[in-house]
Scaffold this active site. Structure first.
Site, PDB file in Angstrom:
ATOM      1  N   GLU A   1       0.827  -1.211   0.000  1.00  0.00           N
ATOM      2  CA  GLU A   1       0.000   0.000   0.000  1.00  0.00           C
ATOM      3  C   GLU A   1       0.857   1.256   0.000  1.00  0.00           C
ATOM      4  OE1 GLU A   1      -3.039   0.329  -0.618  1.00  0.00           O
ATOM      5  OE2 GLU A   1      -3.715  -1.743  -0.464  1.00  0.00           O
TER       6      GLU A   1
ATOM      7  N   TYR B   1      -6.324   6.460   4.165  1.00  0.00           N
ATOM      8  CA  TYR B   1      -6.523   5.406   3.169  1.00  0.00           C
ATOM      9  C   TYR B   1      -5.726   4.150   3.523  1.00  0.00           C
ATOM     10  CZ  TYR B   1      -5.798   2.392  -0.729  1.00  0.00           C
ATOM     11  OH  TYR B   1      -5.696   1.250  -1.488  1.00  0.00           O
TER      12      TYR B   1
ATOM     13  N   ASP C   1      -9.661   5.036  -2.800  1.00  0.00           N
ATOM     14  CA  ASP C   1      -8.551   5.504  -3.625  1.00  0.00           C
ATOM     15  C   ASP C   1      -9.114   6.046  -4.925  1.00  0.00           C
ATOM     16  OD1 ASP C   1      -9.315   3.250  -5.049  1.00  0.00           O
ATOM     17  OD2 ASP C   1      -7.289   2.400  -5.179  1.00  0.00           O
TER      18      ASP C   1
END
Length: 355
Positions: free
Chosen positions: A43, A126, A144
């Site tokens: 990520e 996020y 996203d």
């Protein structure tokens, strides 16, 4: 909403992308969870970077440092060199900081709670949501760029980004199921990446084609709308490439804070509208006639490449000479590799193609 989520999960079960950090949906449904270290690493790397580019770096990093303890113990310079070319180098610095906090304060175990994850270096809303959902199967909503696009089209939202993000988040939250939240998070991102693409969305094979309001209105291809960007400014600078008679190259480690922080680079001046020449040593500097160009997030950079051959006994006021045999061009950030590519070679032992 539950029907929509179920439909997407059924689609994901048959169409999930294979990723080196993922657990396939059949194994996930059987209770197998991915390594939180792998999810965190992926990520962070995926922030503003394509999946295709990240896969190679992910394999390299997890090969060099298989666990968060291995990464925490790594030398800063080694990690920054391995990151070279991936861009946005603050991510690499935060990667190291976070790994060391995990080891020092959490005994090498990632916290599973969203709020605890937010306290870690380099982890924002996020990434915390993605880790909570994917690594720990907790009810958390990811938003996203792919998910923003899917939500804008599903509900035919014409207000522009980034201001409309809170609205899109509410729709995304309403669709996130209690069961299989990790698989759902990956499913909705896969949907945006493979079917609900920015250009030419494949609406005919989309599992959400019937309820999609933008498809019905014929507006899917124009969504999401975005606030017009300001013109990207241009900054100028001088970059200095010095090589000793014995083949050593002059490099410096850039300050930790700022662009290319902590990276090895050729010495340069300030980057501005009117840069001041700042040669790192007293030498017969020549304008190579070349200009290295690179685009950062907020500006275009143009560096005038200055070159000099210097004797072995000349000491720089900035930086240090790296012996020819130890010079690794691939350890340079992309902007500086562009500089290297423009410098005439004395020999054929180091070529751009070898990198």
């Amino acid at each position: 909403m539950r029907d929509l989520s179920d439909e997407l999960l059924m689609w994901y079960d048959g169409h999930a992308r294979a990723m080196p950090w993922r657990v396939p949906p059949d194994q996930s449904k059987a209770g197998q969870r991915p390594d939180p270290y792998f999810i965190w690493m992926s990520e962070v790397m995926l922030q503003q970077t394509t999946v295709a580019a990240v896969k190679e770096y992910f394999r390299k990093f997890t090969g060099l440092w298989p666990t968060v303890r291995d990464l925490a113990a790594a030398e800063d310079a080694d990690v920054m060199a391995a990151w070279a070319g991936l861009g946005y180098y603050a991510r690499a610095r935060n990667l190291l900081k976070c790994a060391r906090v995990i080891v020092a304060e959490h005994d090498g175990v990632f916290p599973s709670d969203y709020d605890d994850l937010l306290k870690l270096p380099g982890i924002g809303p996020y990434t915390a949501a993605a880790m909570s959902a994917i690594a720990f199967n907790q009810h958390a909503t990811v938003l996203d760029g792919n998910v923003e696009r899917v939500m804008a089209r599903m509900y035919d939202i014409h207000d522009p980004l980034p201001g409309v993000k809170p609205v899109l988040m509410k729709y995304a939250e309403a669709l996130t199921p209690r069961g299989r939240p990790g698989d759902y998070a990956q499913a909705v991102m896969d949907l945006g990446a493979t079917i609900c693409t920015p250009k030419n969305p494949a609406c005919g094979i989309c599992p959400w084609r019937d309820p999609c309001a933008a498809r019905q209105a014929g507006t899917a291809a124009e969504l999401p709308k975005k606030t017009p960007k300001k013109k990207t400014p241009v900054r100028l600078g001088y970059v200095y490439v010095a090589r000793r008679d014995d083949g050593a190259w002059l490099l410096e480690t850039r300050p930790e804070k700022g662009l290319l922080g902590g990276m090895l680079a050729f010495p340069s001046s300030d980057w501005s509208d009117d840069p001041t020449p700042a040669p790192p040593l007293d030498a017969d500097w020549k304008d190579s006639g070349q200009e290295a160009r690179h685009t950062f997030t907020h500006f275009h950079l143009r560096l005038k490449v200055m070159v000099a051959d210097v004797p072995d006994n000349l000491d720089p006021t900035r930086g240090h000479f790296v012996p020819h045999h130890a010079f690794v061009p691939s350890a340079l950030p992309t902007a500086m590799r562009k500089v290297f590519d423009l410098v005439p070679r004395r020999d054929a032992t180091i070529e751009p193609e070898s990198r």
